[in-house]
Scaffold this motif. Structure first.
Motif, PDB file in Angstrom:
ATOM      1  N   ARG A 159       0.815  -1.216   0.000  1.00 29.76           N
ATOM      2  CA  ARG A 159       0.000   0.000   0.000  1.00 29.76           C
ATOM      3  C   ARG A 159       0.851   1.270   0.000  1.00 29.76           C
ATOM      4  N   ARG A 160       2.070   1.175   0.499  1.00 34.61           N
ATOM      5  CA  ARG A 160       2.932   2.359   0.499  1.00 34.61           C
ATOM      6  C   ARG A 160       3.222   2.850  -0.921  1.00 34.61           C
ATOM      7  N   HIS A 161       3.069   1.964  -1.918  1.00 38.24           N
ATOM      8  CA  HIS A 161       3.376   2.350  -3.295  1.00 38.24           C
ATOM      9  C   HIS A 161       2.281   3.219  -3.922  1.00 38.24           C
ATOM     10  N   ILE A 162       1.078   3.184  -3.365  1.00 40.53           N
ATOM     11  CA  ILE A 162      -0.029   3.939  -3.951  1.00 40.53           C
ATOM     12  C   ILE A 162      -0.867   4.537  -2.832  1.00 40.53           C
ATOM     13  N   GLN A 163      -1.005   5.850  -2.841  1.00 40.54           N
ATOM     14  CA  GLN A 163      -1.727   6.576  -1.808  1.00 40.54           C
ATOM     15  C   GLN A 163      -2.810   7.447  -2.444  1.00 40.54           C
ATOM     16  N   ALA A 184      -0.210  11.693   2.373  1.00 41.76           N
ATOM     17  CA  ALA A 184      -0.111  10.707   1.293  1.00 41.76           C
ATOM     18  C   ALA A 184       1.339  10.511   0.851  1.00 41.76           C
ATOM     19  N   MET A 197       4.456   8.352   2.679  1.00 40.96           N
ATOM     20  CA  MET A 197       4.787   6.948   2.394  1.00 40.96           C
ATOM     21  C   MET A 197       5.712   6.812   1.189  1.00 40.96           C
ATOM     22  N   GLU A 198       6.110   7.948   0.602  1.00 39.10           N
ATOM     23  CA  GLU A 198       6.958   7.956  -0.597  1.00 39.10           C
ATOM     24  C   GLU A 198       6.381   7.046  -1.683  1.00 39.10           C
ATOM     25  N   PRO A 199       5.129   7.309  -2.086  1.00 43.07           N
ATOM     26  CA  PRO A 199       4.478   6.405  -3.047  1.00 43.07           C
ATOM     27  C   PRO A 199       4.992   6.590  -4.467  1.00 43.07           C
ATOM     28  N   ASP A 200       4.740   5.589  -5.281  1.00 42.11           N
ATOM     29  CA  ASP A 200       5.012   5.711  -6.715  1.00 42.11           C
ATOM     30  C   ASP A 200       3.838   6.378  -7.426  1.00 42.11           C
ATOM     31  N   LEU A 211       0.083   8.590  -6.849  1.00 42.19           N
ATOM     32  CA  LEU A 211      -0.833   9.346  -6.001  1.00 42.19           C
ATOM     33  C   LEU A 211      -2.167   9.451  -6.734  1.00 42.19           C
ATOM     34  N   ILE A 257       6.467  11.513  -8.769  1.00 37.66           N
ATOM     35  CA  ILE A 257       5.251  10.721  -8.531  1.00 37.66           C
ATOM     36  C   ILE A 257       4.383  10.712  -9.785  1.00 37.66           C
TER      37      ILE A 257
END
Length: 553
Positions: free
Chosen positions: A371-375, A447, A450-453, A455, A485
């Motif tokens: 889940r950290r990859h997508i927020q 968001a 989490m350093e997402p890929d 957003l 992102i």
């Protein structure tokens, strides 16, 4: 663009507000909420009251309706004149007699204004029960007549329906019918189209204009949407911090605004002309959606029902550092796709790959570390932030769940607040201590903590003033350039899509009907539905930033 050019010099006034002052109850030292506000509305005239949140627009309307919250706000000076009476001198019973008969109001969100457990026909009849002595048969006939006037389909069925069984546009039509059934002299409309998509918005604005012409009603229209102002206004009053800083006929104000604040409001309106294509090279996609489908069950509670296809055969990819927008009306499937991608709901079929991981079929347990990859950033930050938690606690929750040290997470939280333009001491404050735009910045900071890929922004700026909206859009663009992102941007506002998106997907009835670069979709649409969306955008003929009409549309 043909502006209204009616002359109201010899038309009798319906409402006269003179030097209205409203203060916090019991606090004379505080600055007034309304400071000597004056405006006049004549018979058949549409006056638009514009300004940012907190400028005093809604307090003005509540003062006229006699609905200021008791013990919180009180009118301490001035006059509100209607039919030779000062409404501020009237008692509660006299004001109740005035409402619906002389003045009526349409609220922004009909679902909260309508009673969810009473059929809508009965709710309209309540107005007649209070103010008339008509027979039961006469009341129903009157209700069905006004429902026909607001162009509701199958009025007998809708008369028996509950609010949740109607669409957003139909619920707003019920509110308009309720407001106009006794043909009041003054109609107050407080942001009645803000939450509606462009085609429904166009229908509601046309309806109000049609009924106004038929009944000669004076309209006070409260909005922060300058496109709507350009479409419907005769006269515009601009409010800032409780004062009216400028007022003029609509064409004069849009072409030659005098005040710097008015110019700033106009220049903050996003253009329908797509931004220039970015020359950043497209890399490997970080989000891929293939043959996505979402079907809601084939069985009801009591009987078999046909399945509802909320999304069918949806395909797209987003490379790192790029933004793809999904646009369409309410019910088109935009948010269904976003929720499937976030796995807030389970897709029926298809593949969703995030950072090269297939997540469509994973269990909740297996999905958790990914889940950290997508927020996601939701539309209403006040509802998505815990009101009992400090901002710091909200920001560190995700990293702590992923094993980050508390001290490091808190230090990162302060950095993120600075990154989104907030002071680092905000970590110790609560959501209610921030404005709407600031809360949305907090939601964005949470968001990206989490350093997402990827957003996902689901209508993330639709509830914000144009100036705050512009700031949040600039912030997302800045963060995308710094962090790389990929953004999936869900919106019904084509102006916003034009300014932030590299590609645009247009959805209708759960299907993708057009997918191309933002420039191609918005400047040279191929599908009739896309063209209809663009044609319905209010004020599309106007270049607000440069105070002029567009040469061609």
């Amino acid at each position: 663009m043909k502006f209204k050019t009616r002359n109201f010099d010899d038309v009798p006034s319906v409402l006269e507000i003179e030097n209205l002052t409203v203060r916090l109850a019991g606090n004379e030292k505080a600055a007034p909420v309304l400071d000597r506000v004056s405006l006049t509305i004549r018979q058949g005239e549409t006056v638009c009251l514009v300004g940012e949140s907190g400028s005093g627009k809604s307090v003005t309307s509540l003062s006229v309706m006699g609905l200021l919250p008791r013990g919180a706000l009180e009118a301490t000076g001035g006059r509100i004149g209607l039919e030779g009476k000062n409404l501020l001198d009237l008692g509660p019973q006299a004001m109740r007699d005035m409402r619906a008969r002389k003045i009526s109001m349409i609220f922004q969100e009909p679902m909260t204004a309508l009673n969810p457990v009473i059929r809508v026909g009965e709710q309209i009849e309540e107005v007649l029960n209070t103010h008339t002595k008509l027979s039961t048969k006469e009341k129903k006939a009157r209700v069905l007549d006004i429902m026909n006037q607001v162009h509701l389909p199958d009025v007998e069925r809708i008369y028996r329906s509950y609010p949740h069984q109607l669409s957003g546009g139909q619920r707003q039509r019920i509110m308009i019918a309720m407001a106009l059934i006794l043909e009041p002299q003054l109609l107050i409309a407080d942001e009645p189209t803000t939450a509606l998509d462009v085609t429904t918005q166009q229908q509601i604005l046309s309806l109000i204009a049609e009924l106004q012409e038929k009944h000669g009603t004076a309209v006070l229209f409260i909005t922060h949407d300058m496109g709507v102002v350009a479409e419907i206004a005769d006269t515009v009053h601009v409010m800032k911090l409780g004062r009216i800083v400028e007022q003029a006929p609509v064409e004069e104000l849009l072409r030659r605004p005098r005040e710097e604040y008015t110019r700033e409001l106009l220049q903050a309106v996003p253009s329908l002309t797509p931004r220039a294509a970015r020359d950043t090279p497209e890399g490997e996609p970080v989000l891929s959606v293939n043959s996505l489908q979402k079907v809601y069950g084939a069985h009801g509670v009591f009987k078999r029902t046909e399945p509802t296809k909320a999304a069918t055969d949806v395909n797209f990819t987003i490379p790192r550092g790029r933004t793809l927008g999904i646009v369409g009306e309410s019910g088109s499937g935009k948010s269904t796709v976003a929720r499937c991608i976030m796995r807030l709901i389970d897709p029926t079929e298809g593949e969703i790959r995030v950072a090269d991981q297939e997540i469509a079929t994973l269990s909740r347990r297996a999905l958790r570390p990914l889940r950290r990859h997508i927020q996601i950033v939701f539309q209403d930050p006040f509802r998505s932030l815990n009101p009992r938690w400090t901002i710091g606690r909200s920001l560190v929750e995700g990293p702590l769940n992923m094993g980050t040290d508390r001290k490091a997470a808190l230090s990162r939280a302060r950095e993120l607040l600075k990154l989104v333009g907030l002071p680092d001491d905000a970590v110790d404050r609560y959501p209610h201590q921030f404005s709407g735009g600031q809360r949305q910045r907090v939601a964005i900071a949470r968001a990206i903590a989490m350093e997402p890929d990827v957003l996902v922004a689901d209508e993330a700026v639709s509830a914000l003033d144009v100036s705050v909206q512009a700031q949040v859009l600039d912030l997302l663009d800045e963060l995308q350039q710094k962090l790389g992102i990929a953004i999936l941007f869900i919106t019904h506002d084509l102006r916003v899509a034009a300014q932030i998106c590299d590609e645009v997907v247009v959805m209708q009835h759960g299907r993708v009907v057009e997918h191309d670069s933002a420039a191609n979709v918005l400047s040279a649409p191929r599908h009739a539905y896309t063209r209809a969306l663009i044609d319905a955008a209010p004020g599309r003929q106007w270049d607000f930033a440069n105070f002029r009409e567009l040469e061609s549309v």
